[in-house]
Design a protein around this motif. Structure first.
Motif, PDB file in Angstrom:
ATOM      1  N   LEU A   1       0.824  -1.207   0.000  1.00  0.00           N
ATOM      2  CA  LEU A   1       0.000   0.000   0.000  1.00  0.00           C
ATOM      3  C   LEU A   1       0.861   1.262   0.000  1.00  0.00           C
ATOM      4  O   LEU A   1       0.552   2.241  -0.673  1.00  0.00           O
ATOM      5  CB  LEU A   1      -0.925   0.001   1.217  1.00  0.00           C
ATOM      6  N   SER A   2       1.951   1.224   0.764  1.00  0.00           N
ATOM      7  CA  SER A   2       2.847   2.379   0.810  1.00  0.00           C
ATOM      8  C   SER A   2       3.432   2.657  -0.566  1.00  0.00           C
ATOM      9  O   SER A   2       3.476   3.802  -1.027  1.00  0.00           O
ATOM     10  CB  SER A   2       3.968   2.127   1.826  1.00  0.00           C
ATOM     11  N   CYS A   3       3.866   1.596  -1.230  1.00  0.00           N
ATOM     12  CA  CYS A   3       4.437   1.756  -2.580  1.00  0.00           C
ATOM     13  C   CYS A   3       3.392   2.306  -3.543  1.00  0.00           C
ATOM     14  O   CYS A   3       3.679   3.191  -4.352  1.00  0.00           O
ATOM     15  CB  CYS A   3       4.969   0.420  -3.086  1.00  0.00           C
ATOM     16  N   LEU A   4       2.166   1.792  -3.455  1.00  0.00           N
ATOM     17  CA  LEU A   4       1.101   2.252  -4.345  1.00  0.00           C
ATOM     18  C   LEU A   4       0.807   3.732  -4.110  1.00  0.00           C
ATOM     19  O   LEU A   4       0.680   4.515  -5.054  1.00  0.00           O
ATOM     20  CB  LEU A   4      -0.152   1.418  -4.105  1.00  0.00           C
ATOM     21  N   ALA A   5       0.732   4.132  -2.836  1.00  0.00           N
ATOM     22  CA  ALA A   5       0.392   5.510  -2.500  1.00  0.00           C
ATOM     23  C   ALA A   5       1.471   6.487  -2.945  1.00  0.00           C
ATOM     24  O   ALA A   5       1.182   7.636  -3.275  1.00  0.00           O
ATOM     25  CB  ALA A   5       0.160   5.638  -0.999  1.00  0.00           C
ATOM     26  N   HIS A   6       2.727   6.043  -2.960  1.00  0.00           N
ATOM     27  CA  HIS A   6       3.832   6.946  -3.290  1.00  0.00           C
ATOM     28  C   HIS A   6       4.308   6.799  -4.731  1.00  0.00           C
ATOM     29  O   HIS A   6       5.368   7.301  -5.089  1.00  0.00           O
ATOM     30  CB  HIS A   6       4.986   6.743  -2.310  1.00  0.00           C
ATOM     31  N   GLY A   7       3.520   6.103  -5.540  1.00  0.00           N
ATOM     32  CA  GLY A   7       3.814   6.073  -6.965  1.00  0.00           C
ATOM     33  C   GLY A   7       4.814   5.026  -7.406  1.00  0.00           C
ATOM     34  O   GLY A   7       5.205   5.006  -8.568  1.00  0.00           O
TER      35      GLY A   7
END
Length: 289
Positions: free
Chosen positions: A17-23
């Motif tokens: 989720l962190s990777c998805l949120a930060h592009g």
């Protein structure tokens, strides 16, 4: 592998989720494959049964999250060349006059990692781009720019950083002012030193040095400020042990928070646990993760 600690599902889907949120979509897909047992380093028994609820939530989130991004007024300018040049010089005897007698080759990596991790843990929405090849749209959207380790810059890169300050932005430099060029050769004067006029700066001295540049300002945080954002934690060498949560260093944290200004963090109070928060804006409005 058996020699590694069994990951809690949150270790994996939280990172996804962190990777998805930060592009960082490529890392998101790596984690997605990981939890579905499609990566050779994962036990063939798929752990998907423990994660079904998580992906149900993620499917519900998709319309709001797809295409949504952090506002971008806070930007991290990452210098990969500086990190690599420091590692190269610090690993060789030729770097002794530049890097000191017993340098840590990972210092540049630690500086970058600490700033990014600090922003995640403190609940500051931000975006990132590389000083070596910056995204013009991200530069344009930024109001405050953090440069965690400008050790080895091209002249054009130093000029680009100066231009951001002259345009009215706050540029915060940590630990270095580019004492070497892009080839690792020591310069007569650091590339970013002219931003501070006649002020003499000791890179090893703790504290902030500030100067007005055009419509904006530059701030230099010395004494390896980025490295000292967290207290030193002994390395965990047992692959089955859980790494303890690094503790914030009070003085360096307070100094950085003062520069960033009130109201940027999403937390009313700092969580005691390892919690990340960010605010995205997209076609469906604001999304708090």
């Amino acid at each position: 592998y058996e020699r590694y600690r069994d990951k809690d599902p949150a270790d994996v889907y939280g990172s996804a989720l962190s990777c998805l949120a930060h592009g960082a979509s490529e890392y998101f897909w790596w984690y997605f494959s990981y939890v579905n047992g499609e990566v050779k380093f994962v036990d063939p028994a798929k752990p998907s049964s423990r994660l079904a609820a998580v992906y149900k939530v993620m499917r519900e989130m998709e319309p709001a999250v797809a295409g949504a991004r952090a506002s971008g007024d806070l930007l991290v300018l990452y210098s990969r060349a500086s990190e690599d040049t420091w590692h190269w010089l610090a690993s060789k005897s030729v770097g002794a006059p530049i890097c000191g007698l017993d340098p840590n080759p990972k210092r540049g990596f630690v500086a970058h990692r600490n700033v990014l991790y600090w922003l995640l843990r403190r609940g500051y929405p931000f975006r990132m781009t590389f000083v070596d090849n910056p995204d013009p749209a991200r530069l344009a959207a930024a109001k405050v720019i953090l440069v965690p380790f400008p050790f080895s810059l091209k002249e054009s890169e130093a000029k680009a950083i100066e231009a951001q300050a002259r345009a009215g932005k706050t540029v915060i430099l940590f630990s270095e002012l580019s004492p070497v060029d892009e080839r690792g050769q020591l310069l007569e004067a650091p590339r970013l030193a002219p931003l501070f006029g006649a002020q003499e700066i000791d890179p090893d001295a703790e504290g902030a040095t500030e100067a007005k540049v055009g419509k904006g300002r530059v701030v230099y945080l010395g004494g390896d400020h980025a490295v000292r954002l967290f207290r030193e934690t002994p390395p965990v060498k047992d692959p089955k042990a859980v790494v303890p949560l690094p503790q914030f260093e009070a003085a360096t944290t307070a100094a950085l928070e003062k520069l960033l200004g009130a109201g940027r963090s999403l937390f009313a109070a700092q969580p005691a646990r390892d919690v990340e928060a960010t605010l995205l804006r997209g076609a469906r409005g604001r999304v708090l993760l």
